[in-house]
Design an enzyme around this catalytic site. Sequence first.
Site, PDB file in Angstrom:
ATOM      1  N   TYR A 148       0.941  -1.028   0.248  1.00 58.14           N
ATOM      2  CA  TYR A 148       0.116   0.226  -0.367  1.00 58.14           C
ATOM      3  C   TYR A 148       1.151   0.966  -0.367  1.00 58.14           C
ATOM      4  O   TYR A 148       2.003   1.409   0.645  1.00 58.14           O
ATOM      5  CB  TYR A 148      -1.101   0.045   0.970  1.00 58.14           C
ATOM      6  CG  TYR A 148      -1.624   1.246   1.123  1.00 58.14           C
ATOM      7  CD1 TYR A 148      -2.902   1.334   1.009  1.00 58.14           C
ATOM      8  CD2 TYR A 148      -1.411   2.297   2.054  1.00 58.14           C
ATOM      9  CE1 TYR A 148      -3.789   2.459   0.998  1.00 58.14           C
ATOM     10  CE2 TYR A 148      -2.037   3.020   1.959  1.00 58.14           C
ATOM     11  CZ  TYR A 148      -3.391   3.703   1.568  1.00 58.14           C
ATOM     12  OH  TYR A 148      -4.170   4.556   1.647  1.00 58.14           O
ATOM     13  N   GLU A 236      -3.509   7.458  -3.825  1.00 54.44           N
ATOM     14  CA  GLU A 236      -3.091   5.923  -3.368  1.00 54.44           C
ATOM     15  C   GLU A 236      -3.534   5.184  -4.107  1.00 54.44           C
ATOM     16  O   GLU A 236      -3.826   5.085  -5.075  1.00 54.44           O
ATOM     17  CB  GLU A 236      -5.045   6.305  -2.251  1.00 54.44           C
ATOM     18  CG  GLU A 236      -4.929   5.345  -1.938  1.00 54.44           C
ATOM     19  CD  GLU A 236      -6.497   4.940  -0.573  1.00 54.44           C
ATOM     20  OE1 GLU A 236      -6.266   4.284   0.074  1.00 54.44           O
ATOM     21  OE2 GLU A 236      -7.284   5.479  -0.987  1.00 54.44           O
TER      22      GLU A 236
END
Length: 443
Positions: A148, A236
């Site tokens: 991530y 993101e």
Amino acid sequence: MYKLARSRQLASAFKQTVNAPIRQATLPQRRNLSIHEYRSAQLLDQYGIGVPKGAVAHSGKEAEEVAKSIGGDDMVIKAQVLAGGRGKGHFDNGFKGGVRIVYSPREAGILADQMIGHKLITKQTGERGRICNSVYIVERKFARREFYLAILMDRASQSPVIVASSQGGMDIETVAKEQPDAIITTKVDIHTGVTDDMARKISEELGFSPQCIEQAMDTIKKLYKVFMEKDATQIEINPLSETSDHKVLCMDAKLNFDDNADFRQQDVFKWRDTSQEDADEVKAAESGLNFIKLDGDIGCLVNGAGLAMATMDIIKMNGGQPANFLDVGGGATPEAIQKAFDLITSDPKVTAIFVNIFGGIVRCDAIAKGLIQVVQTMGLRTPVIARLQGTNMEKAHELLNESGLKIFSIDDLQSAAEKSVQFSKVVKMARDIDVGVEFSLGI
């Protein structure tokens, strides 16, 4: 205090992982543009960042052609809806899953027909769902490792930060709660940017294999370049993957951009999809109003964001629920009041309207005349509580009281809020038993 925030998982997770938490704005005047996943992939590709091969389709037939052009027999079709939880969502026609694996062009076409033109309902959209106008078909890549990575602004340090985790492909809020040590936060000096040493440290701490470190470093630096050059508020990537053939790819990307930069980011802002936004909020923005619909029953018309927040606070403190945030800005003209009332009264839940205006730029008597004109034109039966403070407020008070309309002029903020809540409750009870109700105040 009454608070409203558009919940963002990343901000929430980041807040839990740094000592100086990000203070989320309760109701920002600016709005952040969100773009579809396929647009995000296009932008990343322009910067030389690795993304899976794919294309968008707007019909079942087009989806079949796209799948043929990708080649192979292992692909993923994704509903293009600006909401999280697409994979676990369902459509209003009963079809389940906004992200599906397909094994042939024909299957891609069939699934696209089940998605396009229907509303996808997820945990973020609520029961109203959001319309799916297109699907994104990409080659399916197998990841050896999933990470991530996100870039956003930290208000506490007033600098960009990179938030990363070895637990990719998961809900970042869950990771922050259950494994806070798995999240790495790195502050970036806005003057020097992401250095090689910084990018290498993040890549190694995440756990990229040695042969992918250089690619990972390059990807992180290029993502930061996108962030800065495109006036992004958030990038993101979840997951950022190392594939089985040792390539670093952004498998899924969510990008948000600062609306204040639309004048210099026209290539990005032309990608805005208003079908994914609340129709009333889009209409308000076109009229120059700041409007956000809420779940309450007391409509609010206020000038100034700070006063608007205070108005909602005091309604809440008196046991009521605001139906909206509406800031008409500095010029509360009759035209602006008309548009504001159109928005407020379009909500059938509204049982009272609280007008709280500070007459500085515009005189209170001019506002009162505009308010009377609007209520007369609309034939409004909903009670209106007006608190007009500032220049010529005595004249405004006189005009409203002599209008013969259901406009009640009250100077004290607490009293005005209290009456708004009381009127709202009475109107709601009257509606429930299907009777009419008339009001008068001994003031």
